[in-house]
Structure formats: C-alpha cells, structure tokens
Design a protein around this motif. Structure first.
Motif, short mmCIF file in Angstrom:
data_model
loop_
_atom_site.label_atom_id
_atom_site.label_comp_id
_atom_site.label_asym_id
_atom_site.label_seq_id
_atom_site.Cartn_x
_atom_site.Cartn_y
_atom_site.Cartn_z
N LYS A 19 0.83 -1.21 0.00
CA LYS A 19 0.00 0.00 0.00
C LYS A 19 0.87 1.25 0.00
O LYS A 19 1.93 1.29 0.60
N LYS A 20 0.34 2.28 -0.68
CA LYS A 20 0.92 3.62 -0.62
C LYS A 20 -0.15 4.49 0.03
O LYS A 20 -1.34 4.17 -0.04
N PHE A 21 0.26 5.57 0.62
CA PHE A 21 -0.70 6.45 1.27
C PHE A 21 -0.74 7.81 0.60
O PHE A 21 0.27 8.30 0.10
N LEU A 22 -1.91 8.38 0.58
CA LEU A 22 -2.14 9.69 -0.01
C LEU A 22 -2.41 10.66 1.12
O LEU A 22 -3.27 10.39 1.97
N GLY A 23 -1.69 11.77 1.16
CA GLY A 23 -1.84 12.75 2.24
C GLY A 23 -2.94 13.76 1.97
O GLY A 23 -3.91 13.48 1.27
N ARG A 24 -2.77 14.95 2.49
CA ARG A 24 -3.78 16.00 2.37
C ARG A 24 -3.76 16.71 1.02
O ARG A 24 -4.63 17.52 0.75
N HIS A 25 -2.75 16.46 0.21
CA HIS A 25 -2.61 17.14 -1.07
C HIS A 25 -2.59 16.11 -2.20
O HIS A 25 -1.87 15.13 -2.13
N ILE A 26 -3.40 16.36 -3.24
CA ILE A 26 -3.39 15.50 -4.43
C ILE A 26 -2.94 16.37 -5.59
O ILE A 26 -3.52 17.42 -5.86
N ILE A 27 -1.90 15.91 -6.27
CA ILE A 27 -1.29 16.67 -7.36
C ILE A 27 -1.76 16.12 -8.71
O ILE A 27 -1.72 14.92 -8.94
#
Length: 195
Positions: A4-12
């Motif tokens: 798994k990878k995690f996505l933070g508060r920002h999506i580019i």
C-alpha cells in the motif's frame, strides 16, 4: 495485492486537468497500485497551484484491464483506450494485470480564486495554513512556519496562540501570519484574487 501507498492532504494533478476538475467533468483520479487516502478532505493542486478543496467520496481497487468505459469518462477521458494510453505515459511499464486505485472526489470549494475582501480570502484558516506551508517555505520564518504547522494540527487560532505563543491574547499574531501568507500567495499568483 501489492504494498500500500498512502495519499496525504494534497493531491497533485497535471495542469491540463485543472479545468476538468473545476467544471466537474473529472470526478475521479486513477492511481497506480494500492493507494489509501489518509484524509477525507484534501487540497487538489494542478498547474503548480491549489485549485480546489475536495472530499474523498469513495476508494476502490481493480486491475487496469478491468477499468470500464464509464470509469474512464468519470476520470475525464472520452474512452477507456484514451485513459489507458494516458496512464501508460504517466506510469511507464504499467501492466494490464496491475492493480490501480480509483478515488472518487467531490469538489466542495474552488480555490482557483479567493476574495481578499473576506478574512483569509474566504478560506478556512487551516486550509490557508496548509497551502502556505506547501508553497511558501522559502519566505516563512521559523516562527511563522511553527504557527502555521500547529494550526494545521489544531484547526483553531486560539489554541495555536496558546500552544505556540503561550497566550490566547496573542491570537492576533496568528491572524497576522495568516494574512501575510495570503498576501504573498496572491502576489505570487499561487492564489488568484477574484476580479
């Protein structure tokens, strides 16, 4: 399944997707691998600037070969073939049997322009703090960065004044940091002033 990878508060996103996101013809993002968003509310960036505050509505996983025409259209493409072609450009070597993550997004506030006549440009202080920390690291003092970072944790100007500056009566200093950050973000064109 792959790690798994995690996505933070920002999506580019690439700049070319900005208009589709804002107008609502792109309501998902498809990412390579198993990606788990850590937060329900995210800031969407495209063209090296924030464009929207969004809510993660759903997340699911499937193999690239199983992506449908309707999923491709929700992602802003005319066809599945067009989407797969683009994914192969973004992720060279991606295989049909690899898992991808489909993340459904709903724009809750546009950030492509701010109203400087309103406090903090009409943004929530915590959102302004997150944007400032992302784009202004070269001009923020250490104390300003500490204030903004703490504000992203507390979400509360008064609590940040107590925790970082030692007294709630210093809330004006927190507001000053936010106002300075907004001014610089507008001056640099990272946030656009409503015209």
């Amino acid at each position: 399944m792959p790690p798994k990878k995690f996505l933070g508060r920002h999506i580019i996103f690439r700049g070319e997707y900005a208009e589709k996101i804002i107008e609502g013809s792109k309501t998902t993002t498809i990412r390579r691998g198993i990606v788990r968003p850590r937060y329900r509310q995210v800031v969407i960036h495209a063209g090296s600037r924030p464009i929207a505050l969004a809510r993660v509505e759903y997340v699911y996983y499937k193999r690239l070969r199983d992506i449908s025409e309707s999923e491709a259209r929700r992602d802003g493409f005319e066809s599945r073939a067009e989407l797969v072609s683009e994914l192969r450009k973004i992720y060279p070597g991606i295989r049909d049997d690899e898992y991808v993550t489909v993340i459904g997004l709903r724009v809750v506030k546009r950030l492509d322009s701010v109203d400087t006549g309103k406090p903090f440009g009409g943004l929530e202080p915590v959102v302004l703090a997150r944007i400032a920390l992302r784009y202004l690291s070269d001009v923020l003092t250490d104390s300003e960065a500490k204030v903004l970072f703490d504000l992203t944790r507390t979400g509360d100007i008064d609590l940040t004044a107590i925790r970082v500056l030692g007294d709630v009566s210093k809330r004006g200093a927190v507001v000053d940091v936010l106002n300075r950050a907004l001014r610089i973000l507008v001056e640099r064109g990272i946030l656009q002033e409503k015209g």
